[in-house]
Design an enzyme around this catalytic site. Structure first.
Site, PDB file in Angstrom:
ATOM      1  N   LYS A  80       0.860  -1.183   0.000  1.00  0.00           N
ATOM      2  CA  LYS A  80       0.000   0.000   0.000  1.00  0.00           C
ATOM      3  C   LYS A  80       0.889   1.224   0.000  1.00  0.00           C
ATOM      4  O   LYS A  80       2.009   1.191   0.528  1.00  0.00           O
ATOM      5  CB  LYS A  80      -0.861  -0.003   1.265  1.00  0.00           C
ATOM      6  N   GLY A 179     -20.437   6.827   5.289  1.00  0.00           N
ATOM      7  CA  GLY A 179     -19.566   7.219   4.177  1.00  0.00           C
ATOM      8  C   GLY A 179     -20.200   6.899   2.840  1.00  0.00           C
ATOM      9  O   GLY A 179     -20.385   5.729   2.504  1.00  0.00           O
ATOM     10  N   VAL A 180     -20.567   7.942   2.087  1.00  0.00           N
ATOM     11  CA  VAL A 180     -21.166   7.707   0.761  1.00  0.00           C
ATOM     12  C   VAL A 180     -20.261   8.284  -0.328  1.00  0.00           C
ATOM     13  O   VAL A 180     -20.679   9.062  -1.177  1.00  0.00           O
ATOM     14  CB  VAL A 180     -22.608   8.263   0.660  1.00  0.00           C
ATOM     15  N   GLY A 181     -18.977   7.912  -0.253  1.00  0.00           N
ATOM     16  CA  GLY A 181     -18.026   8.268  -1.301  1.00  0.00           C
ATOM     17  C   GLY A 181     -18.185   7.290  -2.448  1.00  0.00           C
ATOM     18  O   GLY A 181     -19.296   6.833  -2.746  1.00  0.00           O
ATOM     19  N   VAL A 183     -17.391   4.008  -2.935  1.00  0.00           N
ATOM     20  CA  VAL A 183     -17.965   2.690  -2.657  1.00  0.00           C
ATOM     21  C   VAL A 183     -19.347   2.833  -2.014  1.00  0.00           C
ATOM     22  O   VAL A 183     -20.313   2.173  -2.428  1.00  0.00           O
ATOM     23  CB  VAL A 183     -17.030   1.881  -1.721  1.00  0.00           C
TER      24      VAL A 183
END
Ligand code: NAD
Length: 358
Positions: A80, A179-181, A183
């Protein structure tokens, strides 16, 4: 604490730090394992308060990638990278070009792709200086944004967990998404289409309003997402959402979402097991994106076009692997994350032994 004492360093083959004064790049590339193949994992851009925070995040995320790639049955190891900076204000082509040179310096042991704060357009700048970049648009091998495939894998995993824990289908099931980014938004769409009732939160109020309007969802403040009356909690923001602090507030019977490193500690995993919550281990359920990226790496290495059928077959296999983890956990009456860790470690060790014997 020194790097070598960090519990997150354990097992890493290499950790590379890069800085480039001209572009302002400060990046860390962590290579956890190349036993199953070159390390692969996305690049995260985040305004970490200290370099130590960035390092710890890179180490945790890269080990998780080794486990994720092993569970997704990919011929890839785990790695990463993190870029220290604010993705809203500090992105420049020069920054990502310098990042591309850094990847090239690691000599093919690490393939990057997008993660939080990084887009395919950013990676196109890195690609000018290294071929070890996937998740791009505009060439025959390209797989594009991995988020829809991640969301599809998570959607299938949520459906499986709901069927097992609640003995019902998704229609009418209440799902709280943190979280509604990339994904979270795709997941919300899929769950809404399947009849689920959504409760959403995000620190980005604009994205939150947009996704809520498209999915008939209820909106709550970020801190309130742990207190809502939901059947499923789907963490899709950053890591550590499930902790000894948040668990007593979570009423859901299923925790299944796209975020990496959802458990703030191994104790949180044992605590949710003690509370009878079914947890889909994060790096198993969210493997769709890296499968998509692996499809691109495979196509690039073979000089072929991207093959969506190969990706779909791997997604099917991933759902079976999640089912195997849940079955074994039920049979042995043990937490799902411990079972997944054991299977992943055994797969990595098996590959390392095979490589040593060759
Ligand atoms: P993203 O940046 O597009 O979305 C993250 C969202 O979470 C953002 O909208 C952000 O505003 C929100 N957020 C941040 N902190 C929050 C908080 N405290 N409360 C509520 N919302 C908050 O990132 P993404 O690509 O959607 O990834 C989401 C998670 O899934 C990350 O943990 C990522 O590592 C993981 N993941 C992503 C992929 C992928 O394909 N993109 C694959 C596997 C895992």
């Amino acid at each position: 604490m020194t790097l070598f004492d960090s519990p997150n360093f354990e097992g890493h083959e290499g950790v590379h730090a890069f800085s480039d004064e001209k572009s302002g790049l400060k990046a860390i590339i962590a290579v956890h394992s190349t036993a199953r193949g070159p390390a692969a994992g996305g690049c995260r851009m985040w305004p970490y308060p200290t370099a130590e925070d960035a390092l710890e995040d890179a180490l945790k995320l890269s080990r998780a990638m080794s486990y994720k790639n092993a569970m997704a049955d990919l011929e890839l190891g785990g790695g990463k990278s993190v870029i220290i900076g604010d993705s809203r204000t500090q992105k420049t082509p020069a920054l990502f070009e310098a990042f591309g040179r850094a990847i090239e310096d690691v000599g093919g042991k690490y393939w990057t792709a997008e993660d939080v704060g990084v887009s395919p357009a950013d990676l196109a700048h890195a690609r000018k200086f290294t071929r070890f970049v996937a998740g791009l648009d505009g060439h025959p091998a390209a797989s594009g944004d991995p988020s829809p495939v991640t969301a599809e894998g998570v959607f299938r995993g949520v459906r499986l967990c709901v069927r097992r824990a609640l003995k019902r289908d998704l229609d009418g099931v209440r799902v709280a998404i943190q979280g509604v980014g990339h994904v979270g938004a795709y997941l919300a769409e899929k769950l809404h289409a399947a009849g689920a009732k959504l409760i959403l939160t995000d620190v980005n109020t604009e994205a939150l309003r947009r996704v809520a309007a498209a999915t008939d969802a209820e909106i709550v403040a970020p801190a309130a997402i742990f207190d809502v009356d939901a059947d499923v909690f789907a963490p899709c923001a950053l890591g550590g959402a499930v902790s000894l602090d948040t668990l007593p507030r979570i009423r859901a019977k299923v925790i299944a979402g796209g975020a990496n490193n959802q458990l703030a500690s191994p104790e949180a995993g044992r605590e949710l097991f003690a509370r009878g919550i079914l947890y889909a281990p994060d790096y198993v359920i969210n493997g769709g994106g890296i499968i998509n990226v692996a499809g691109e790496i495979r196509a690039l290495e073979r000089g072929e076009a991207f093959d969506p059928a190969w990706v779909d077959a791997k997604l099917d296999r991933l759902a079976l692997t999640l089912e195997e983890v849940l079955d074994q956990a039920l049979h042995e009456r043990r937490p799902t994350h411990e079972i997944a860790n054991e299977i992943a470690r055994a797969r990595i060790l098996g590959a390392a032994e095979k490589r040593a014997a060759a």
